[in-house]
Design a protein around this motif. Structure first.
Motif, mmCIF file in Angstrom:
data_model
loop_
_atom_site.group_PDB
_atom_site.id
_atom_site.type_symbol
_atom_site.label_atom_id
_atom_site.label_comp_id
_atom_site.label_asym_id
_atom_site.label_seq_id
_atom_site.Cartn_x
_atom_site.Cartn_y
_atom_site.Cartn_z
ATOM 1 N N ALA A 362 0.809 -1.260 0.125
ATOM 2 C CA ALA A 362 -0.066 -0.113 -0.091
ATOM 3 C C ALA A 362 1.011 1.317 0.054
ATOM 4 N N ALA A 364 0.151 5.826 -0.056
ATOM 5 C CA ALA A 364 -0.538 6.946 -0.110
ATOM 6 C C ALA A 364 0.383 8.245 -0.051
ATOM 7 N N THR A 516 1.571 7.850 -6.587
ATOM 8 C CA THR A 516 0.631 8.763 -5.881
ATOM 9 C C THR A 516 0.957 10.216 -5.749
ATOM 10 N N TRP A 604 -6.755 1.986 -7.016
ATOM 11 C CA TRP A 604 -6.627 3.279 -6.483
ATOM 12 C C TRP A 604 -7.875 3.954 -6.015
ATOM 13 N N VAL A 616 -4.710 6.949 -2.403
ATOM 14 C CA VAL A 616 -4.471 5.832 -1.701
ATOM 15 C C VAL A 616 -4.416 4.652 -2.744
ATOM 16 N N PRO A 646 -8.761 0.573 -0.624
ATOM 17 C CA PRO A 646 -8.279 2.162 -0.831
ATOM 18 C C PRO A 646 -9.195 3.241 -0.303
#
Length: 747
Positions: A362, A364, A516, A604, A616, A646
């Motif tokens: 993950a 972000a 991101t 996403w 995210v 997300p």
């Protein structure tokens, strides 16, 4: 006229007929005139040898004038201090990771490998490559680069006595000191100094630290293949570490790795048959430096990358320390983001016993849309588990989070449908799955999620955005022209990388690479009414003898306010009635878009409020190989799209980050759409690529303006909603997203 006067007149006429400077026969002087008097071969050669003698004389003078300076003592090495936005210290970096080892501890073939790639004439030269130095001085003086072909002795002198500055003065000092060092020291001593002072990346100074950092062994246990990789990575440690390098970096380091071994064969130091048997040995995973656990290491990575980009420093120069770097990271928001990921994702994973969960990564990024400040960032579970930041990686596609850029480009370019009607949120398109696009030289017929046919067959752009209908956006990008869409994407903040399909309609589904931070910048620009926002990690950076020029985070108008605000209005529909309903809340007004890539290898959720923009993303990455794998089955569930984990992380974080904040509604200046109309239906999906609403005639009923999916495939149930009379006419709402997976499946 007498004979004297006649002879004089004849001579004057002859002189007028004869070109100046040309010999005329008897009596002519034959002298050169004009500029040719100054450039003869004798004079040119004389000037050349004169300059050469002057240069040699200057070099001799420098030799006696320049003394060997004191070494760069470790005692003057400083730490870099990293602070949060509130001034509290996040981390310190700068402890010297070096262990000096004698040259006899380095295996013979490893030493030869470094010589083979760096300086094959090391044992024969006088410490200086004069041709390489001349090339380096010329390139530096003319601004054509800094390559110079330095010898191992010169590199040792640069590391031990001087610095990494690429100036003519430093190059001259390096040359003179190298000549003196070569006279004073034996070649093995110089080689030992070079290997012990060079920076190899991963915080490792010297070959012993490098052996431990890359292979977990002492230097005397290095194999030839391992040594060849260390010799290859030395040229550009931050780019050539295969654990973090991009495709180009990996390609280049393998070229150098093979160059080490091939050069050893040319030197007669390696048997050709044995060379064919040698294989690259991948290094171990990098480990976090002390104090860089959790997210601190990722935040430092992002800050260092931005600092190097703005100053042109190398990794080694940055490691020399002396920087006080204040980040834009706000501790409370950072803690809220970390908690959201933990609560909404990590706590639900079983990384040990469920193979799919072990592949989940993950990342972000959260940005203030008014200033461009990156206020929070999540890079992964920690540097010891995953060395490179997931927030900065660019090896996955953004999927359908790219679709709003297609719409923005359509509005900005005043594009029209195939039948000449303006593309607006109320424009009508055919939502049939696998419908071939019309008007493109490149054939394309994308499948909608679950092969659902939307609109029966026509639906509005608003409804198509709510349900992320691939067939609609594939046709729209053809209508706008892919080249125009790419231009808009770059204006909004995306970066042009290798492989961008700028002439293909598949680009509408987000088939380029992005990270991101980039996508946060794009959506922050939309949030900021079209004024360009460049996300920045560094708030300020100070150094006693270096200057830092901060990033211009707020720029000029990238797209018109009308375009940006219209896209924002459409994206509020996605949150209120479409695939982003999972984040809907009375605590804020939000606009956003889901995105899922082919085979569900990435998911996403990118959305914003007037106060905060957050992206995210989840990525499927096979542990140890970086191979992209599906996220389907994450946490024991089914397909993990953008509207799942997300979106849940986004909502949990945004609620916490905005707690206590008097949140605002979007202040929008939308394009005038006109009322939506009942579409003219076609018996053949391909017979009408797109239609647009026309002057008033029909009802504004949602069920009429946006027909639901047909029964040709499993389809969501229609869920009509009442229009809000307090707001401007809102485009038609989509089918219920809880029964219609909104994210794309690329063909």
């Amino acid at each position: 006229m007498g004979r004297a006067e006649a002879r004089k007149a004849q001579q004057q006429r002859g002189a007028r007929r004869t070109p100046r400077g040309r010999a005329t026969g008897k009596g002519s002087t034959g002298k050169r005139t004009g500029i040719r008097r100054f450039f003869t071969w004798k004079k040119i050669l004389g000037a050349f040898f004169g300059m050469a003698l002057l240069g040699m004389g200057a070099l001799v003078a420098l030799y006696f004038y320049v003394d060997e300076p004191d070494p760069n003592a470790d005692a003057i090495k400083q730490s870099n201090v990293y602070k949060y936005a509130d001034g509290s210290i996040m981390a310190r970096d700068g402890t010297m990771n070096r262990e000096i080892v004698p040259i006899d501890r380095v295996p013979e073939d490893v030493k030869t490998g470094f010589i083979a790639i760096e300086n094959k004439s090391f044992y024969q030269d006088s410490g200086v490559d004069f041709i390489g130095v001349a090339r380096g001085l010329f390139n530096t003086a003319t601004g054509k680069g800094t390559a110079g072909g330095s010898t191992i002795t010169q590199q040792y002198v640069k590391n031990f006595y001087l610095n990494q500055d690429q100036t003519a003065t430093r190059k001259l000092k390096e040359l003179v000191i190298s000549l003196k060092v070569d006279q004073r020291m034996k070649k093995p001593e110089i080689l030992a100094g070079y290997l012990n002072t060079s920076y190899f990346g991963r915080g490792a100074y010297g070959i012993q630290a490098a052996a431990q950092a890359y292979y977990g062994v002492d230097v005397d246990k290095l194999t030839l293949e391992q040594g060849a990789y260390l010799a290859a990575v030395l040229q550009a440690p931050s780019d050539y570490d295969v654990a973090t390098a991009g495709p180009n970096g990996k390609r280049l380091v393998m070229i150098r790795f093979n160059g080490v071994l091939d050069n050893m064969v040319e030197m007669g130091a390696l048997d050709a048959a044995k060379r064919k048997q040698l294989q690259f040995q991948a290094p171990i995973k990098p480990k976090a430096d002390p104090g860089m656990e959790g997210q601190k290491g990722y935040l430092k990575q992002a800050a260092d990358a931005e600092l190097r980009r703005q100053t042109g420093m190398t990794s080694q120069e940055l490691k020399a320390g002396g920087w006080e770097i204040t980040l834009n990271i706000q501790p409370k928001k950072q803690a809220a983001l970390e908690k959201a990921v933990q609560d909404e994702l990590e706590s639900k994973l079983d990384r040990k016993d469920r193979p799919i969960d072990a592949s989940v990564q993950a990342g972000a990024t959260s940005v203030d849309p008014k200033t461009g400040a990156i206020v929070a960032m999540y890079g992964g579970t920690g540097l010891s588990d995953h060395w490179s930041s997931n927030a900065l990686r660019t090896d996955f596609q953004p999927g359908s989070t790219f679709k709003p850029i297609v719409l923005a480009s359509a509005l900005e370019n005043k594009a029209t449908t195939q039948d000449g009607k303006p593309i607006t949120p109320n424009a009508l398109y055919d939502g049939t799955s696998k419908r071939p696009v019309v008007g493109s030289k490149v054939p394309f017929a994308p499948q909608n999620q679950d092969n659902v046919n939307y609109g029966d067959p026509m639906l509005t752009v608003q409804a198509a955005t709510n349900s992320s209908v691939n067939s609609v956006y594939a046709q729209m990008i053809v209508d706008v022209k892919p080249q125009n869409v790419k231009k808009t994407a770059l204006q909004l903040g995306m970066r042009d990388r290798d492989g961008w399909p700028d002439d293909k309609p598949a680009m509408s589904l987000g088939t380029m690479s992005a990270n991101t931070v980039e996508m946060a910048g794009v959506y922050a620009t939309l949030d900021n009414h079209g004024k360009k926002i460049t996300p920045t990690m560094i708030k300020s950076a100070k150094h006693h003898d270096r200057e830092y020029k901060p990033v211009e985070s707020v720029g000029a108008q990238a797209v018109s306010r009308e375009t940006a605000d219209t896209v924002t209005k459409v994206l509020t529909g996605v949150v209120n009635d479409g695939s982003g309903k999972a984040v809907k809340s009375s605590a804020y007004e939000a606009a956003g878009k889901t995105g899922t890539t082919e085979s569900n290898v990435a998911a996403w959720f990118t959305a914003y409020t007037p106060e905060l923009v957050t992206v995210v993303a989840m990525f499927g990455e096979e542990p140890g190989t970086a191979k992209q794998v599906t996220l389907t089955g994450t946490a024991g569930g089914g397909r993990a799209g953008g509207s799942s984990f997300p979106a849940e992380i986004w909502k949990a974080y945004t609620l916490a980050a905005l707690k206590g904040v008097d949140t605002a509604e979007f202040d929008l200046s939308e394009a005038k759409m006109g009322p939506s109309q009942t579409p003219t239906r076609s018996n053949s999906p391909s017979s009408s690529a797109s239609q647009s609403s026309s002057p008033p005639a029909a009802s504004n009923s949602p069920s009429q303006a946006s027909p639901g999916p047909t029964k040709s495939s499993p389809s969501p149930t229609k869920s009509p909603t009442k229009p809000d009379p307090t707001k401007s006419p809102d485009p038609t709402k989509s089918p219920d997203p809880t029964k219609s997976p909104p994210n794309p499946v690329l063909p």
